[in-house]
Design an enzyme around this catalytic site. Sequence first.
Site, mmCIF file in Angstrom:
data_model
loop_
_atom_site.group_PDB
_atom_site.id
_atom_site.type_symbol
_atom_site.label_atom_id
_atom_site.label_comp_id
_atom_site.label_asym_id
_atom_site.label_seq_id
_atom_site.Cartn_x
_atom_site.Cartn_y
_atom_site.Cartn_z
ATOM 1 N N GLU A 26 -14.246 -0.886 -19.769
ATOM 2 C CA GLU A 26 -13.741 -1.294 -18.450
ATOM 3 C C GLU A 26 -12.384 -1.994 -18.592
ATOM 4 O O GLU A 26 -11.531 -1.885 -17.710
ATOM 5 C CB GLU A 26 -14.753 -2.210 -17.737
ATOM 6 N N HIS A 49 -23.705 2.184 -19.736
ATOM 7 C CA HIS A 49 -22.751 2.450 -18.658
ATOM 8 C C HIS A 49 -21.313 2.487 -19.200
ATOM 9 O O HIS A 49 -20.553 3.416 -18.928
ATOM 10 C CB HIS A 49 -22.896 1.356 -17.588
ATOM 11 N N GLU A 105 -13.592 -0.662 -0.379
ATOM 12 C CA GLU A 105 -13.253 0.631 -0.971
ATOM 13 C C GLU A 105 -12.916 1.698 0.065
ATOM 14 O O GLU A 105 -13.515 2.772 0.107
ATOM 15 C CB GLU A 105 -14.389 1.116 -1.892
ATOM 16 N N LYS A 124 -8.605 -6.929 -11.181
ATOM 17 C CA LYS A 124 -9.716 -6.614 -10.276
ATOM 18 C C LYS A 124 -9.629 -7.460 -9.010
ATOM 19 O O LYS A 124 -9.841 -6.964 -7.900
ATOM 20 C CB LYS A 124 -11.072 -6.805 -10.964
ATOM 21 N N ARG A 146 -31.928 -12.463 5.034
ATOM 22 C CA ARG A 146 -30.666 -11.933 5.578
ATOM 23 C C ARG A 146 -29.421 -12.535 4.943
ATOM 24 O O ARG A 146 -28.338 -12.490 5.495
ATOM 25 C CB ARG A 146 -30.595 -12.103 7.094
ATOM 26 N N LYS A 200 -19.816 -5.877 -5.397
ATOM 27 C CA LYS A 200 -20.669 -4.684 -5.309
ATOM 28 C C LYS A 200 -22.012 -5.035 -5.912
ATOM 29 O O LYS A 200 -22.096 -5.468 -7.069
ATOM 30 C CB LYS A 200 -20.051 -3.515 -6.087
ATOM 31 N N HIS A 251 -21.072 8.503 -14.446
ATOM 32 C CA HIS A 251 -22.380 8.438 -13.779
ATOM 33 C C HIS A 251 -23.173 9.717 -14.041
ATOM 34 O O HIS A 251 -24.395 9.689 -14.195
ATOM 35 C CB HIS A 251 -22.206 8.218 -12.279
ATOM 36 N N ARG A 255 -9.402 0.569 -3.940
ATOM 37 C CA ARG A 255 -10.486 0.158 -4.832
ATOM 38 C C ARG A 255 -11.122 1.348 -5.561
ATOM 39 O O ARG A 255 -11.681 1.178 -6.649
ATOM 40 C CB ARG A 255 -11.536 -0.646 -4.060
ATOM 41 N N HIS A 315 -15.675 6.983 -13.847
ATOM 42 C CA HIS A 315 -17.046 6.702 -13.407
ATOM 43 C C HIS A 315 -17.749 7.915 -12.808
ATOM 44 O O HIS A 315 -18.973 8.013 -12.881
ATOM 45 C CB HIS A 315 -17.060 5.559 -12.391
ATOM 46 N N ASN A 361 -12.807 3.234 -10.154
ATOM 47 C CA ASN A 361 -13.843 4.164 -10.604
ATOM 48 C C ASN A 361 -13.315 5.200 -11.581
ATOM 49 O O ASN A 361 -13.995 6.218 -11.821
ATOM 50 C CB ASN A 361 -14.470 4.870 -9.393
HETATM 51 P P1 NAD Z 1 -26.768 -4.926 -19.083
HETATM 52 O O1 NAD Z 1 -26.834 -5.822 -17.951
HETATM 53 O O2 NAD Z 1 -27.854 -3.946 -19.289
HETATM 54 O O3 NAD Z 1 -26.582 -5.801 -20.411
HETATM 55 C C1 NAD Z 1 -26.501 -5.141 -21.640
HETATM 56 C C2 NAD Z 1 -27.537 -5.669 -22.648
HETATM 57 O O4 NAD Z 1 -27.075 -6.912 -23.193
HETATM 58 C C3 NAD Z 1 -28.896 -5.953 -22.053
HETATM 59 O O5 NAD Z 1 -29.879 -5.622 -22.988
HETATM 60 C C4 NAD Z 1 -28.840 -7.463 -21.835
HETATM 61 O O6 NAD Z 1 -30.111 -8.048 -21.784
HETATM 62 C C5 NAD Z 1 -28.088 -7.899 -23.040
HETATM 63 N N1 NAD Z 1 -27.361 -9.151 -22.950
HETATM 64 C C6 NAD Z 1 -26.736 -9.676 -21.883
HETATM 65 N N2 NAD Z 1 -26.032 -10.761 -22.249
HETATM 66 C C7 NAD Z 1 -26.243 -10.938 -23.566
HETATM 67 C C8 NAD Z 1 -25.783 -11.871 -24.506
HETATM 68 N N3 NAD Z 1 -24.885 -12.800 -24.180
HETATM 69 N N4 NAD Z 1 -26.210 -11.770 -25.792
HETATM 70 C C9 NAD Z 1 -27.054 -10.771 -26.150
HETATM 71 N N5 NAD Z 1 -27.501 -9.841 -25.312
HETATM 72 C C10 NAD Z 1 -27.100 -9.921 -24.030
HETATM 73 O O7 NAD Z 1 -25.413 -4.040 -19.064
HETATM 74 P P2 NAD Z 1 -23.904 -4.369 -18.652
HETATM 75 O O8 NAD Z 1 -23.078 -3.468 -19.475
HETATM 76 O O9 NAD Z 1 -23.622 -5.813 -18.639
HETATM 77 O O10 NAD Z 1 -23.847 -3.881 -17.141
HETATM 78 C C11 NAD Z 1 -24.057 -2.531 -16.795
HETATM 79 C C12 NAD Z 1 -24.476 -2.478 -15.363
HETATM 80 O O11 NAD Z 1 -23.432 -3.000 -14.546
HETATM 81 C C13 NAD Z 1 -24.729 -1.073 -14.868
HETATM 82 O O12 NAD Z 1 -25.924 -1.061 -14.115
HETATM 83 C C14 NAD Z 1 -23.543 -0.770 -13.978
HETATM 84 O O13 NAD Z 1 -23.845 0.126 -12.942
HETATM 85 C C15 NAD Z 1 -23.209 -2.131 -13.458
HETATM 86 N N6 NAD Z 1 -21.808 -2.288 -13.040
HETATM 87 C C16 NAD Z 1 -21.583 -2.834 -11.826
HETATM 88 C C17 NAD Z 1 -20.287 -3.049 -11.404
HETATM 89 C C18 NAD Z 1 -20.038 -3.720 -10.092
HETATM 90 O O14 NAD Z 1 -18.883 -3.748 -9.639
HETATM 91 N N7 NAD Z 1 -21.043 -4.286 -9.470
HETATM 92 C C19 NAD Z 1 -19.213 -2.690 -12.219
HETATM 93 C C20 NAD Z 1 -19.489 -2.145 -13.473
HETATM 94 C C21 NAD Z 1 -20.803 -1.942 -13.869
HETATM 95 N N1 GLY Z 2 -16.607 -1.283 -10.630
HETATM 96 C C1 GLY Z 2 -15.930 -0.693 -9.519
HETATM 97 C C2 GLY Z 2 -15.669 -1.622 -8.400
HETATM 98 O O1 GLY Z 2 -16.008 -2.777 -8.456
HETATM 99 O O2 GLY Z 2 -15.140 -1.223 -7.411
#
Ligand code: NAD
Ligand code: GLY
Length: 359
Positions: free
Chosen positions: A184, A264, A236, A226, A120, A142, A251, A240, A247, A244
Amino acid sequence: MQTLTVDLGERSYPIHIGPGLLEQTEWLLSHLPQKRVAIVTNTTVAPLYLEKLSRPLRAAGVDVVPIILPDGEEYKDWQTLNRIFDELLGHRAERKTTLIALGGGVVGDMTGFAAASYQRGAPFIQVPTTLLAQVDSSVGGKTGINHPLGKNMIGAFYQPKAVIADTDTLKTLPARELSAGLAEIIKYGLIWDADFFAWLESHMAALRALDPGAISYAIYRSCEIKAQVVAADERENGLRALLNLGHTFGHAIEAGMGYGNWLHGEAVGAGMVLAGRLSLRLGLIAADAQARIEALVAAAGLPVEVPALGLDQYLSYMGVDKKVEGGRIRFVLLKRIGEAFVTAEVPREALALVLPTAR
Ligand code: NAD
Ligand code: GLY
């Protein structure tokens, strides 16, 4: 090192940004309620950075449980999430064991969701290693996973205790992933700060070359915007949603093209181009503003050509979006560079003119 705070009352937390932070674990140690952590990472990041982070922690007497997941957006699912729980329970992790997310947004979102629900709620710390994660996903709480019918559809708002962004980790990031993070960063300029957008126009080459001054400033300013938005509207209910921008289209592109095929950030880049084209079509922004948007997205190494999924498929994927209210798709559109708003008043005909239909 630079430090910012996400101001959420008792749940406020710091964002530390700078080179070499992985090995300077004092920023992390002060947040541990017990000398036990589980570091969740993946098969790509583990060989690069797991030992770098674990060694100083062990030297400080911390018991480290590594949890290494397969790499990829396609693993951001229930099965992989369950592997985290299997490992935590197998190692008798307690409620005060801190989960540390070491990796990009996929690892960060899944670890955060695991922390939100393990016994939890266990503490967690974000150690983002992609540009996208350092400027966006690690901040704001998030967390979640994908469902085959929609991206990020299962999750929770759950804030970390700290975010520690070591800018040195960006040196091993593939160029395509760096560009995804730049999407972003461009978003913050577009929704919030025209001066930052103009700064990005003149510093894009420096950012792509990982110039230390330029990259630190871009990460700092992005996190600052942010943090301000999240502090004002954590869950949101209004403001907030502006984060997006691009997005809703993005998406749809990610799902329509198959998770993992478009990154992404790439989908968000193309999505921002579409949001700009729609804003232009609705008479909200001028043609020269749209030209600047497309030029900056292209300069970041991101696609400006949008996949021709077809209007109905776009609408179908966009209908599974967390901004949908009462069955109506809500779009983030631009009033000008530096100012965005949310609206459901978008005629189908305008969308049809903007979304490519020929396959
Ligand atoms: P990811 O986590 O897939 O990382 C991209 C690639 O880089 C992967 O293959 C990873 O293993 C590799 N990698 C990571 N760090 C590295 C490094 N220092 N050197 C070499 N390789 C490395 O992708 P991302 O772009 O970081 O994140 C995308 C995800 O984030 C999506 O699922 C998206 O929905 C999510 N997201 C969430 C939020 C939020 O607010 N929570 C906001 C934006 C995106
Ligand atoms: N990436 C969108 C948010 O954090 O609200």
